[in-house]
Motif scaffolding. Structure first.
Motif, PDB file in Angstrom:
ATOM      1  N   VAL A  79     -41.734 -16.922  19.915  1.00  0.00           N
ATOM      2  CA  VAL A  79     -40.563 -17.382  19.169  1.00  0.00           C
ATOM      3  C   VAL A  79     -40.714 -17.088  17.680  1.00  0.00           C
ATOM      4  CG1 VAL A  79     -39.131 -19.386  18.628  1.00  0.00           C
ATOM      5  CG2 VAL A  79     -40.145 -19.167  20.891  1.00  0.00           C
ATOM      6  N   LYS A  80     -41.933 -17.216  17.151  1.00  0.00           N
ATOM      7  CA  LYS A  80     -42.141 -16.941  15.727  1.00  0.00           C
ATOM      8  C   LYS A  80     -41.825 -15.489  15.397  1.00  0.00           C
ATOM      9  CE  LYS A  80     -45.553 -20.485  14.574  1.00  0.00           C
ATOM     10  NZ  LYS A  80     -46.930 -20.742  14.054  1.00  0.00           N
ATOM     11  N   GLY A  81     -42.195 -14.592  16.309  1.00  0.00           N
ATOM     12  CA  GLY A  81     -41.879 -13.180  16.079  1.00  0.00           C
ATOM     13  C   GLY A  81     -40.387 -12.920  16.107  1.00  0.00           C
ATOM     14  N   LEU A  82     -39.681 -13.529  17.067  1.00  0.00           N
ATOM     15  CA  LEU A  82     -38.235 -13.355  17.155  1.00  0.00           C
ATOM     16  C   LEU A  82     -37.520 -13.975  15.957  1.00  0.00           C
ATOM     17  CD1 LEU A  82     -37.736 -14.171  20.952  1.00  0.00           C
ATOM     18  CD2 LEU A  82     -37.464 -11.943  19.864  1.00  0.00           C
ATOM     19  N   ALA A  83     -38.107 -15.038  15.403  1.00  0.00           N
ATOM     20  CA  ALA A  83     -37.475 -15.715  14.265  1.00  0.00           C
ATOM     21  C   ALA A  83     -37.572 -14.895  12.982  1.00  0.00           C
ATOM     22  CB  ALA A  83     -38.118 -17.077  14.058  1.00  0.00           C
ATOM     23  N   ASP A 125     -31.238 -21.626  16.243  1.00  0.00           N
ATOM     24  CA  ASP A 125     -30.171 -22.520  16.691  1.00  0.00           C
ATOM     25  C   ASP A 125     -30.369 -22.920  18.155  1.00  0.00           C
ATOM     26  OD1 ASP A 125     -27.867 -24.008  16.703  1.00  0.00           O
ATOM     27  OD2 ASP A 125     -26.502 -22.303  16.844  1.00  0.00           O
ATOM     28  N   ALA A 126     -30.910 -22.008  18.967  1.00  0.00           N
ATOM     29  CA  ALA A 126     -31.171 -22.338  20.376  1.00  0.00           C
ATOM     30  C   ALA A 126     -32.331 -23.330  20.513  1.00  0.00           C
ATOM     31  CB  ALA A 126     -31.465 -21.063  21.166  1.00  0.00           C
ATOM     32  N   GLY A 127     -33.339 -23.213  19.671  1.00  0.00           N
ATOM     33  CA  GLY A 127     -34.465 -24.151  19.701  1.00  0.00           C
ATOM     34  C   GLY A 127     -35.297 -24.053  20.965  1.00  0.00           C
ATOM     35  N   TRP A 128     -35.687 -22.836  21.342  1.00  0.00           N
ATOM     36  CA  TRP A 128     -36.443 -22.658  22.589  1.00  0.00           C
ATOM     37  C   TRP A 128     -37.786 -23.378  22.563  1.00  0.00           C
ATOM     38  CZ3 TRP A 128     -35.417 -16.764  22.010  1.00  0.00           C
ATOM     39  CH2 TRP A 128     -34.121 -16.474  22.419  1.00  0.00           C
ATOM     40  N   SER A 129     -38.506 -23.295  21.448  1.00  0.00           N
ATOM     41  CA  SER A 129     -39.838 -23.928  21.377  1.00  0.00           C
ATOM     42  C   SER A 129     -39.747 -25.425  21.611  1.00  0.00           C
ATOM     43  CB  SER A 129     -40.472 -23.660  20.007  1.00  0.00           C
ATOM     44  OG  SER A 129     -40.752 -22.298  19.851  1.00  0.00           O
ATOM     45  N   SER A 130     -38.773 -26.064  20.976  1.00  0.00           N
ATOM     46  CA  SER A 130     -38.588 -27.504  21.147  1.00  0.00           C
ATOM     47  C   SER A 130     -38.253 -27.836  22.597  1.00  0.00           C
ATOM     48  CB  SER A 130     -37.480 -27.996  20.212  1.00  0.00           C
ATOM     49  OG  SER A 130     -37.206 -29.354  20.442  1.00  0.00           O
ATOM     50  N   PHE A 131     -37.386 -27.046  23.198  1.00  0.00           N
ATOM     51  CA  PHE A 131     -36.982 -27.313  24.581  1.00  0.00           C
ATOM     52  C   PHE A 131     -38.161 -27.169  25.542  1.00  0.00           C
ATOM     53  CE2 PHE A 131     -35.689 -25.319  28.634  1.00  0.00           C
ATOM     54  CZ  PHE A 131     -35.089 -26.422  29.218  1.00  0.00           C
ATOM     55  N   LEU A 132     -38.942 -26.100  25.411  1.00  0.00           N
ATOM     56  CA  LEU A 132     -40.054 -25.878  26.330  1.00  0.00           C
ATOM     57  C   LEU A 132     -41.134 -26.942  26.160  1.00  0.00           C
ATOM     58  CD1 LEU A 132     -40.333 -21.984  26.109  1.00  0.00           C
ATOM     59  CD2 LEU A 132     -39.238 -23.351  27.887  1.00  0.00           C
ATOM     60  N   SER A 133     -41.314 -27.423  24.931  1.00  0.00           N
ATOM     61  CA  SER A 133     -42.267 -28.508  24.692  1.00  0.00           C
ATOM     62  C   SER A 133     -41.797 -29.801  25.362  1.00  0.00           C
ATOM     63  CB  SER A 133     -42.436 -28.716  23.190  1.00  0.00           C
ATOM     64  OG  SER A 133     -43.251 -29.816  22.919  1.00  0.00           O
ATOM     65  N   ILE A 134     -40.508 -30.101  25.237  1.00  0.00           N
ATOM     66  CA  ILE A 134     -39.939 -31.292  25.880  1.00  0.00           C
ATOM     67  C   ILE A 134     -40.044 -31.174  27.401  1.00  0.00           C
ATOM     68  CG2 ILE A 134     -37.753 -32.507  26.322  1.00  0.00           C
ATOM     69  CD1 ILE A 134     -37.018 -31.895  23.384  1.00  0.00           C
TER      70      ILE A 134
END
Length: 334
Positions: free
Chosen positions: A293-297, A307-316
């Motif tokens: 995600v850091k690379g894509l950001a 805006d999608a917040g993939w890292s937060s979602f996968l952690s949850i």
């Protein structure tokens, strides 16, 4: 198993003044301890291939580590008596925070990834203090008793389940007020099932057109909360930029902007929790790709990715799966 519950605090006007005062003093102590470590680091390091012929020889002293800096706290209370009004373990937690920050800079985390050089914090960026230990029964009804501070009203929107033990308490200042974070220990977490139903295993693929697509073809639409709020955020941001720096009107505009951003973040977080609950109600094992995600950001897709917040979602998802005795992990662990 550790979990965290967050509640809104309702302090009185006098308590708000005292909380701000505590944060200001703790911020100053954090910067002082960090400066002490930087002073030693700059005076005692010398690259092997670039050693100067003429250099400053500092007075020899031991490397300021967690224990040596912790021993300076009694003297701090003598030279600065107002620090005696803060609970001792709260100040000790500041020393620990400096240690963790500096160690990540020099050595890296458990995976060997090093963070950037620590920065000194201005008053507005130091927002949290922590009680590492609290007594049993500190939460009574809608009041919580904080050592050397007093009782503060709490909005208990959900009760703490039976068997959960409060381990640490953190107070955080946000755009719309103060929040209480309780770190709870739960010893009744179910064990992960040894055998899984083959029909109850799925894989998910996250994206920007659809938030996620399961291996069965089910899709979840991407909400784009930030994109939808951009028009309102642009208006408030212009209001901030037009105000004179240091004025009360600018301070109010900044607070309003913070509330708008917090509203977007809360909506996104709520969406992530509901999506994770929906997946775990249908499947026992959920696999996902290992995302950078850091690379894509850092690409032109940065705004959409964040805006999608993939890292937060996968952690949850991983955390809720562990609590439910299920598995949510990347494809590497399968």
């Amino acid at each position: 198993m550790r979990t965290a519950y967050q509640y809104k605090l309702r302090p009185t006007k006098q308590q708000i003044i005292e909380l701000d005062r505590w944060l200001s003093m703790l911020c100053s102590q954090y910067n002082y301890l960090l400066a002490d470590r930087f002073t030693w680091y700059e005076q005692n390091r010398s690259p092997i291939n670039a050693c100067p012929l003429v250099c400053y020889l500092p007075e020899l002293r031991e490397n300021p580590d967690y224990y040596s800096q912790k021993k300076t706290l009694p003297q701090l209370k003598k030279t600065h008596p107002w620090y005696s009004e803060i609970y001792s373990q709260v100040i000790q937690d500041v020393v620990k925070r400096v240690k963790v920050t500096f160690d990540r800079f020099l050595k890296g985390d458990s995976n060997g990834r090093r963070s950037g050089k620590p920065r000194f914090k201005c008053r507005n960026r130091y927002r949290t203090f922590t009680y590492p230990q609290v007594k049993e029964g500190c939460l009574q009804g809608n009041l919580i008793k904080l050592p050397m501070f007093g009782k503060v009203k709490v909005v208990l929107h959900r009760a703490i389940p039976d068997g959960f033990q409060i381990k640490t308490v953190s107070v955080t200042k946000k755009a719309d007020g103060y929040y209480l974070t309780l770190s709870l220990e739960d010893k009744t977490v179910p064990e992960i099932k040894p055998d899984f139903d083959p029909d109850s295993i799925t894989g998910i693929d996250v994206g920007l057109k659809e938030f996620l697509t399961t291996s069965e073809g089910e899709t979840v639409a991407i909400p784009q909360y930030y994109r939808k709020a951009q028009k309102r955020l642009r208006v408030v941001q212009k209001r901030v930029s037009r105000r004179k720096k240091g004025s009360n009107r600018r301070r109010k505009a900044v607070k309003q902007l913070g509330k708008c951003h917090k509203k977007v973040a809360d909506k996104r977080k709520d969406f992530h929790f509901k999506t994770a609950n929906w997946l775990l109600s249908k499947y026992d094992v959920i696999a996902h790709e290992d995302l950078n995600v850091k690379g894509l950001a850092r690409t032109r897709l940065a705004k959409s990715v964040l805006d999608a917040g993939w890292s937060s979602f996968l952690s949850i998802l991983a955390n809720k799966a562990e609590n439910a005795g299920k598995v949510g992990c990347s494809s590497k662990c399968l």
